[in-house]
Design a protein around this motif. Structure first.
Motif, PDB file in Angstrom:
ATOM      1  N   MET A  14       0.833  -1.192   0.000  1.00 11.77           N
ATOM      2  CA  MET A  14       0.000   0.000   0.000  1.00 11.77           C
ATOM      3  C   MET A  14       0.870   1.245   0.000  1.00 11.77           C
ATOM      4  SD  MET A  14      -1.584   0.549   3.810  1.00 11.77           S
ATOM      5  CE  MET A  14      -0.599   1.235   5.142  1.00 11.77           C
ATOM      6  N   ARG A  15       0.323   2.292  -0.549  1.00 15.56           N
ATOM      7  CA  ARG A  15       0.878   3.633  -0.412  1.00 15.56           C
ATOM      8  C   ARG A  15      -0.014   4.301   0.620  1.00 15.56           C
ATOM      9  NH1 ARG A  15      -0.501   9.233  -2.408  1.00 15.56           N
ATOM     10  NH2 ARG A  15       1.513  10.304  -2.446  1.00 15.56           N
ATOM     11  N   ALA A  16       0.540   4.566   1.797  1.00 14.33           N
ATOM     12  CA  ALA A  16      -0.271   5.034   2.905  1.00 14.33           C
ATOM     13  C   ALA A  16      -0.784   6.440   2.666  1.00 14.33           C
ATOM     14  CB  ALA A  16       0.543   4.990   4.199  1.00 14.33           C
ATOM     15  N   ARG A 261       8.748  -1.087   5.084  1.00 13.63           N
ATOM     16  CA  ARG A 261       9.898  -0.211   5.287  1.00 13.63           C
ATOM     17  C   ARG A 261      10.058   0.187   6.751  1.00 13.63           C
ATOM     18  NH1 ARG A 261       9.669   3.273  -0.233  1.00 13.63           N
ATOM     19  NH2 ARG A 261      11.646   2.551  -1.083  1.00 13.63           N
ATOM     20  N   LEU A 262       8.939   0.410   7.418  1.00 16.59           N
ATOM     21  CA  LEU A 262       8.940   0.865   8.800  1.00 16.59           C
ATOM     22  C   LEU A 262       8.459  -0.273   9.680  1.00 16.59           C
ATOM     23  CD1 LEU A 262       9.207   3.315  10.767  1.00 16.59           C
ATOM     24  CD2 LEU A 262       6.818   3.837  10.243  1.00 16.59           C
ATOM     25  N   THR A 263       9.314  -0.761  10.577  1.00 21.55           N
ATOM     26  CA  THR A 263       8.975  -1.965  11.338  1.00 21.55           C
ATOM     27  C   THR A 263       8.883  -1.749  12.839  1.00 21.55           C
ATOM     28  OG1 THR A 263      11.319  -2.593  11.393  1.00 21.55           O
ATOM     29  CG2 THR A 263       9.969  -3.508   9.600  1.00 21.55           C
ATOM     30  N   ARG A 264       9.363  -0.609  13.347  1.00 19.74           N
ATOM     31  CA  ARG A 264       9.295  -0.393  14.798  1.00 19.74           C
ATOM     32  C   ARG A 264       9.257   1.091  15.107  1.00 19.74           C
ATOM     33  NH1 ARG A 264      12.801   0.747  18.823  1.00 19.74           N
ATOM     34  NH2 ARG A 264      14.583   0.660  17.379  1.00 19.74           N
ATOM     35  N   LEU A 265       8.484   1.441  16.159  1.00 19.96           N
ATOM     36  CA  LEU A 265       8.442   2.803  16.684  1.00 19.96           C
ATOM     37  C   LEU A 265       8.230   2.736  18.181  1.00 19.96           C
ATOM     38  CD1 LEU A 265       8.113   5.944  16.500  1.00 19.96           C
ATOM     39  CD2 LEU A 265       5.656   5.522  16.162  1.00 19.96           C
ATOM     40  N   ASP A 266       9.073   3.439  18.932  1.00 19.22           N
ATOM     41  CA  ASP A 266       8.794   3.682  20.347  1.00 19.22           C
ATOM     42  C   ASP A 266       9.138   5.134  20.635  1.00 19.22           C
ATOM     43  OD1 ASP A 266      11.607   3.926  21.608  1.00 19.22           O
ATOM     44  OD2 ASP A 266      11.745   2.026  20.549  1.00 19.22           O
ATOM     45  N   CYS A 280      14.821   5.354   3.425  1.00 18.16           N
ATOM     46  CA  CYS A 280      13.524   5.975   3.198  1.00 18.16           C
ATOM     47  C   CYS A 280      13.376   7.236   4.039  1.00 18.16           C
ATOM     48  CB  CYS A 280      12.379   5.006   3.515  1.00 18.16           C
ATOM     49  SG  CYS A 280      12.356   4.428   5.221  1.00 18.16           S
ATOM     50  N   ARG A 281      12.469   8.082   3.577  1.00 18.44           N
ATOM     51  CA  ARG A 281      12.127   9.284   4.320  1.00 18.44           C
ATOM     52  C   ARG A 281      11.163   8.918   5.438  1.00 18.44           C
ATOM     53  NH1 ARG A 281       8.462  14.258   1.926  1.00 18.44           N
ATOM     54  NH2 ARG A 281       8.528  15.615   3.777  1.00 18.44           N
ATOM     55  N   VAL A 282      11.465   9.373   6.639  1.00 23.87           N
ATOM     56  CA  VAL A 282      10.615   9.127   7.806  1.00 23.87           C
ATOM     57  C   VAL A 282      10.185  10.462   8.386  1.00 23.87           C
ATOM     58  CG1 VAL A 282      10.500   8.158  10.129  1.00 23.87           C
ATOM     59  CG2 VAL A 282      11.741   6.941   8.337  1.00 23.87           C
ATOM     60  N   ARG A 283       8.890  10.578   8.666  1.00 28.36           N
ATOM     61  CA  ARG A 283       8.347  11.771   9.290  1.00 28.36           C
ATOM     62  C   ARG A 283       7.712  11.396  10.623  1.00 28.36           C
ATOM     63  NH1 ARG A 283       4.369  13.166   4.790  1.00 28.36           N
ATOM     64  NH2 ARG A 283       4.769  10.972   4.379  1.00 28.36           N
ATOM     65  N   LEU A 284       8.065  12.132  11.671  1.00 30.92           N
ATOM     66  CA  LEU A 284       7.493  11.933  12.997  1.00 30.92           C
ATOM     67  C   LEU A 284       6.629  13.137  13.355  1.00 30.92           C
ATOM     68  CD1 LEU A 284      10.606  10.614  14.978  1.00 30.92           C
ATOM     69  CD2 LEU A 284       8.845   9.281  13.817  1.00 30.92           C
ATOM     70  N   THR A 285       5.404  12.843  13.798  1.00 28.33           N
ATOM     71  CA  THR A 285       4.459  13.895  14.155  1.00 28.33           C
ATOM     72  C   THR A 285       3.847  13.573  15.510  1.00 28.33           C
ATOM     73  OG1 THR A 285       3.920  14.147  11.807  1.00 28.33           O
ATOM     74  CG2 THR A 285       2.449  15.208  13.388  1.00 28.33           C
ATOM     75  N   ALA A 286       3.737  14.576  16.366  1.00 32.08           N
ATOM     76  CA  ALA A 286       3.114  14.405  17.676  1.00 32.08           C
ATOM     77  C   ALA A 286       1.710  15.010  17.665  1.00 32.08           C
ATOM     78  CB  ALA A 286       3.956  15.076  18.753  1.00 32.08           C
ATOM     79  N   ALA A 327       4.680   7.792  13.128  1.00 28.54           N
ATOM     80  CA  ALA A 327       5.813   7.687  12.200  1.00 28.54           C
ATOM     81  C   ALA A 327       5.272   7.260  10.846  1.00 28.54           C
ATOM     82  CB  ALA A 327       6.842   6.683  12.703  1.00 28.54           C
ATOM     83  N   ARG A 328       5.748   7.916   9.793  1.00 29.68           N
ATOM     84  CA  ARG A 328       5.265   7.629   8.449  1.00 29.68           C
ATOM     85  C   ARG A 328       6.419   7.485   7.480  1.00 29.68           C
ATOM     86  NH1 ARG A 328       0.197   8.231   6.645  1.00 29.68           N
ATOM     87  NH2 ARG A 328      -1.391   8.983   8.089  1.00 29.68           N
ATOM     88  N   THR A 329       6.304   6.501   6.587  1.00 35.49           N
ATOM     89  CA  THR A 329       7.052   6.460   5.344  1.00 35.49           C
ATOM     90  C   THR A 329       6.004   6.478   4.229  1.00 35.49           C
ATOM     91  OG1 THR A 329       7.070   4.040   5.121  1.00 35.49           O
ATOM     92  CG2 THR A 329       8.818   5.033   6.459  1.00 35.49           C
ATOM     93  N   SER A 330       6.453   6.353   2.987  1.00 34.10           N
ATOM     94  CA  SER A 330       5.471   6.368   1.895  1.00 34.10           C
ATOM     95  C   SER A 330       4.538   5.168   1.933  1.00 34.10           C
ATOM     96  CB  SER A 330       6.194   6.417   0.540  1.00 34.10           C
ATOM     97  OG  SER A 330       7.011   5.266   0.379  1.00 34.10           O
ATOM     98  N   GLY A 331       4.952   4.074   2.570  1.00 31.60           N
ATOM     99  CA  GLY A 331       4.124   2.876   2.539  1.00 31.60           C
ATOM    100  C   GLY A 331       3.789   2.279   3.890  1.00 31.60           C
ATOM    101  N   SER A 332       4.241   2.907   4.981  1.00 30.83           N
ATOM    102  CA  SER A 332       4.003   2.349   6.312  1.00 30.83           C
ATOM    103  C   SER A 332       3.665   3.456   7.294  1.00 30.83           C
ATOM    104  CB  SER A 332       5.242   1.586   6.826  1.00 30.83           C
ATOM    105  OG  SER A 332       5.608   0.534   5.951  1.00 30.83           O
ATOM    106  N   VAL A 333       2.844   3.089   8.277  1.00 32.91           N
ATOM    107  CA  VAL A 333       2.465   4.019   9.344  1.00 32.91           C
ATOM    108  C   VAL A 333       2.491   3.266  10.666  1.00 32.91           C
ATOM    109  CG1 VAL A 333       0.716   5.592  10.216  1.00 32.91           C
ATOM    110  CG2 VAL A 333       0.946   5.260   7.770  1.00 32.91           C
TER     111      VAL A 333
END
Length: 340
Positions: A14-16, A261-266, A280-286, A327-333
């Protein structure tokens, strides 16, 4: 043609989609990705935001034509025997740019070679070629079996839909509108009693509002179980629409963990832990609610990360009072509460 043999496969991807802080949005796209030696080919293209031609929201006739084209049962759509491998997820216009490659027979084998970034009728391999990718030689039987299975299934899987359950109609209406804007179907109800099994099979996720009790949630899960549907249930973290959209996007991701692409977030007060499997480009938003229960958004990080685990320092002022990190990449959230 001197090309090493590689395995060929297909996998759901998917493209998130998402709702941005500035009010803009990114469209959700489900598609079938190409696996080369067990890994998504898209991951070899750094941080490219693109989808394959095998998308779930194209008409069945076009989907079938795309599959037969990749099987070389029709002429190449571009000059020099070139085929679109990945294109723009928003409009699929060649002018936006696309990854193309030559696909040809060599005996019973299929070969993909001369990958390039193309924005016009002809590709400039010297200027825009992906010189480190391919050529790939695929065994004909394996290649035809993988693509032929898509034809046997009579086209792509239906687009994802989400069932929203709760009493806060105003919030759910805003959430449904946001989901529909990014291309995800959404329906609102108080419960699933009396909904025919064939309708329940249209849903990939169920999102519960905070006022829905445990007995009501259990009844919904039982209704889906009776219908033989494996559905992912989402417990809404907070009445913040972009946060809920992110939770639902994560719930709709059916790709195996190694193919993400994105497998873990803490997240803690001072740092965020992120793990990615390819550059990959990663964006973090609070996201948080202020003292007046108004949603607040703070961008924390936006950058390209190399494969592996990373600890990202966060501005203490930016995360003060923050409740959740996305956390977001183009295909994972991924979504996590901020640990304290």
């Amino acid at each position: 043609m001197s090309a090493a043999y590689a395995t060929f496969g297909l996998a759901p991807a998917m493209r998130a989609g998402g709702v941005r802080a500035d009010g803009g949005y990114q469209v959700h796209r489900d598609f079938v990705d190409f696996l080369v030696d067990g890994r998504p080919l898209l991951f070899q293209l750094s941080d490219l935001d693109a989808v394959s031609p095998l998308a779930s929201d194209v008409p069945p006739a076009i989907f079938t034509a795309q599959v037969r084209s990749l099987l070389l049962e029709s002429d190449a759509p571009l000059p020099d025997d070139r085929y679109v491998i990945y294109g723009c997820p928003e409009c699929e216009d060649l002018a936006c740019g696309a990854v193309t490659a030559v696909i040809e027979h060599d005996g019973d084998d299929y070969i993909w070679r001369d990958f390039a970034w193309q924005t016009a009728e002809h590709a400039d391999l010297e200027l825009n070629g992906y010189h480190g990718i391919g050529p790939f030689r695929f065994h004909g039987a394996e290649y035809r079996e993988a693509l032929g299975a898509l034809l046997a299934d009579s086209g792509p899987a239906p687009a994802r839909r989400v069932l929203l359950i709760g009493a806060r109609v105003a919030l759910l209406a805003k959430l449904a509108a946001a989901l529909r804007t990014i291309g995800i179907g959404a329906d609102i109800t108080r419960d699933a009693d009396g909904v025919p099994a064939e309708e329940l099979r249209d849903y990939g996720a169920v999102a519960f509002g905070p006022t829905v009790g445990e007995a009501e949630r259990a009844a919904v899960r039982e209704a889906f179980a009776r219908a033989g549907v494996e559905v992912t249930c989402v417990e809404g973290l907070a009445p913040i629409v972009p946060l809920l959209v992110a939770q639902i996007e994560h719930a709709l991701d059916r790709s195996p963990l190694p193919q993400r692409r994105l497998t873990r977030l803490d997240a803690t007060d001072g740092t965020a832990g992120v793990e990615v499997t390819s550059p990959c480009r990663v964006r973090l938003t609070a996201y948080r609610l202020d003292r007046l229960s108004r949603p607040r958004t703070q961008e924390l990080f936006d950058g390209v990360l190399e494969p592996g685990s990373h600890r990202i320092p966060l501005d203490g002022r930016a995360v003060k009072g923050a409740s959740y990190v996305v956390a977001r990449t183009s295909g994972s959230v991924l979504v996590q509460p901020m640990a304290r």
